[in-house]
Design a protein around this motif. Structure first.
Motif, PDB file in Angstrom:
ATOM      1  N   TYR A 129       0.840  -1.199   0.000  1.00  0.00           N
ATOM      2  CA  TYR A 129       0.000   0.000   0.000  1.00  0.00           C
ATOM      3  C   TYR A 129       0.879   1.255   0.000  1.00  0.00           C
ATOM      4  N   THR A 130       1.535   1.493  -1.128  1.00  0.00           N
ATOM      5  CA  THR A 130       2.461   2.609  -1.239  1.00  0.00           C
ATOM      6  C   THR A 130       2.032   3.516  -2.384  1.00  0.00           C
ATOM      7  N   LYS A 131       1.921   4.787  -2.098  1.00  0.00           N
ATOM      8  CA  LYS A 131       1.570   5.734  -3.152  1.00  0.00           C
ATOM      9  C   LYS A 131       2.724   5.836  -4.144  1.00  0.00           C
ATOM     10  N   THR A 132       2.387   5.974  -5.418  1.00  0.00           N
ATOM     11  CA  THR A 132       3.417   6.030  -6.448  1.00  0.00           C
ATOM     12  C   THR A 132       3.842   7.461  -6.719  1.00  0.00           C
ATOM     13  N   ARG A 133       5.094   7.578  -7.127  1.00  0.00           N
ATOM     14  CA  ARG A 133       5.666   8.891  -7.419  1.00  0.00           C
ATOM     15  C   ARG A 133       6.514   8.807  -8.682  1.00  0.00           C
ATOM     16  N   GLY A 134       6.771   9.975  -9.253  1.00  0.00           N
ATOM     17  CA  GLY A 134       7.714  10.060 -10.361  1.00  0.00           C
ATOM     18  C   GLY A 134       7.252   9.308 -11.586  1.00  0.00           C
ATOM     19  N   GLU A 135       8.190   8.530 -12.179  1.00  0.00           N
ATOM     20  CA  GLU A 135       7.902   7.856 -13.441  1.00  0.00           C
ATOM     21  C   GLU A 135       6.824   6.783 -13.304  1.00  0.00           C
ATOM     22  N   SER A 137       3.737   6.593 -12.295  1.00  0.00           N
ATOM     23  CA  SER A 137       2.461   7.210 -11.967  1.00  0.00           C
ATOM     24  C   SER A 137       1.354   6.155 -12.042  1.00  0.00           C
ATOM     25  N   PRO A 138       0.199   6.411 -11.396  1.00  0.00           N
ATOM     26  CA  PRO A 138      -0.900   5.447 -11.488  1.00  0.00           C
ATOM     27  C   PRO A 138      -1.276   5.124 -12.929  1.00  0.00           C
ATOM     28  N   ALA A 139      -1.296   6.144 -13.794  1.00  0.00           N
ATOM     29  CA  ALA A 139      -1.683   5.904 -15.188  1.00  0.00           C
ATOM     30  C   ALA A 139      -0.689   4.975 -15.886  1.00  0.00           C
ATOM     31  N   VAL A 140       0.599   5.186 -15.647  1.00  0.00           N
ATOM     32  CA  VAL A 140       1.630   4.348 -16.271  1.00  0.00           C
ATOM     33  C   VAL A 140       1.514   2.910 -15.792  1.00  0.00           C
ATOM     34  N   ALA A 146      -1.119  -3.162 -14.128  1.00  0.00           N
ATOM     35  CA  ALA A 146      -1.539  -3.103 -12.723  1.00  0.00           C
ATOM     36  C   ALA A 146      -2.873  -2.376 -12.626  1.00  0.00           C
ATOM     37  N   ASP A 147      -3.893  -2.957 -13.258  1.00  0.00           N
ATOM     38  CA  ASP A 147      -5.183  -2.284 -13.366  1.00  0.00           C
ATOM     39  C   ASP A 147      -6.141  -2.639 -12.232  1.00  0.00           C
ATOM     40  N   THR A 148      -5.682  -3.464 -11.319  1.00  0.00           N
ATOM     41  CA  THR A 148      -6.470  -3.750 -10.124  1.00  0.00           C
ATOM     42  C   THR A 148      -5.588  -3.524  -8.903  1.00  0.00           C
ATOM     43  N   LEU A 149      -6.216  -3.373  -7.748  1.00  0.00           N
ATOM     44  CA  LEU A 149      -5.448  -3.149  -6.531  1.00  0.00           C
ATOM     45  C   LEU A 149      -4.559  -4.350  -6.214  1.00  0.00           C
ATOM     46  N   ASP A 150      -5.051  -5.567  -6.415  1.00  0.00           N
ATOM     47  CA  ASP A 150      -4.244  -6.753  -6.129  1.00  0.00           C
ATOM     48  C   ASP A 150      -2.989  -6.801  -7.001  1.00  0.00           C
ATOM     49  N   GLY A 247      -7.259   3.430  -8.490  1.00  0.00           N
ATOM     50  CA  GLY A 247      -8.315   3.384  -9.493  1.00  0.00           C
ATOM     51  C   GLY A 247      -9.664   3.645  -8.844  1.00  0.00           C
ATOM     52  N   SER A 248     -10.589   2.719  -9.033  1.00  0.00           N
ATOM     53  CA  SER A 248     -11.920   2.875  -8.452  1.00  0.00           C
ATOM     54  C   SER A 248     -12.056   2.173  -7.099  1.00  0.00           C
TER      55      SER A 248
END
Length: 279
Positions: A129-135, A137-140, A146-150, A247-248
């Motif tokens: 459970y770590t927020k992403t940073r830099g290169e 990004s959630p979109a990348v 990695a389109d699901t939380l698992d 995501g959602s």
């Protein structure tokens, strides 16, 4: 309190209004007691881990700084953060940035191979459970699969193993130079997101089960240095109570302030026990 490799993970049910004040008072006295456990005039505690796992915020809760009125969690750090705690002895606490940069590499080299051996390492992880940073990004990451939380958490936990490998390299170098015993506490942070018994047990297994890639790295490190000279343990940890969104999907924070403070106090007690055992 003797440290062991597999300390029990306990999330006590507490009355927040009572536990909050009791444990905050005990936490505020932590550094003074911690310093007395070191025999030398100077000791070093290294705080390591990936970006955004909550290294600085966790340390500020353990040290009591986070309990000051108006406290706001610090933002991203690109450079190592040092704090000196002075008394009859001096404790130098260095929290390294998680980003893999020349600045981080140089700072770790100077600390782990410096004149004063590192006494212990507080290594912070977050069960994915770590927020992403830099290169990253959630979109990348979502576009990469990695389109699901698992799936996201699986990716992050694989990154945690790589990060532990890098930290292990520095610990080996420190041992080769100083030949001084060292300990590591792996603080599994953000427990407020996985506090249910089954979730907590699964998280513990991710870091301690014999089949765990993370445990395998710890065992290899112990074998290299020797169990008489290196000791590790894992503990559940929590600092800033905050929900997590990918995501959602949203995972709510479920602990109260009192429970958080009990976990902070348990971590401070473990730090004291390790310092005492390896003095």
């Amino acid at each position: 309190m003797t440290p062991t490799g597999l300390e029990p993970w306990i999330l006590p049910a507490v009355n927040a209004s009572l536990a909050m004040y009791k444990n905050q008072d005990q936490i505020k006295d932590f550094w003074g007691k911690f310093l007395k456990l070191f025999g030398s005039k100077k000791a070093i505690l290294a705080v390591t881990g990936m970006p955004a796992v909550g290294k600085t915020v966790l340390l500020e809760h353990v040290s009591g700084q986070a309990y000051r009125a108006g406290y706001v969690p610090p933002g991203k750090s690109d450079r190592p953060e040092k704090a000196k705690v002075k008394g009859a002895r001096t404790l130098v606490v260095t929290a390294f940035p998680g980003q893999q940069t020349p600045v981080r590499a140089d700072a770790m080299n100077k600390v782990f191979e410096g004149k004063t051996p590192v006494a212990g390492v507080l290594h912070v992880v977050s069960n994915g459970y770590t927020k992403t940073r830099g290169e990253w990004s959630p979109a990348v990451l979502q576009q990469a699969g990695a389109d699901t939380l698992d799936k996201f958490r699986s990716w992050q936990m694989a990154e945690e193993v790589k990060d532990l490998q890098r930290t292990g390299v520095e610990i080996r170098r420190s041992w080769q130079k100083h030949r001084r015993p060292m300990w590591m506490i792996v603080a599994v942070n953000k427990v407020d997101l996985f506090a249910e018994p089954e979730q907590l047990a699964a998280a513990r297994d991710s870091y301690t089960a014999a089949s765990s890639p993370f445990r395998e790295e710890l065992d290899q490190l112990t074998e290299h240095i020797g169990s008489d000279n290196f000791h590790w343990t894992t503990l559940p940890a929590c600092n800033w109570l905050e929900s997590f969104t990918w995501g959602s999907q949203q995972i709510p924070s479920t602990l109260n302030v009192g429970q958080r403070d009990v976990l902070v106090y348990q971590l401070s007690r473990s730090l004291q026990a390790h310092a005492s055992a390896y003095d």
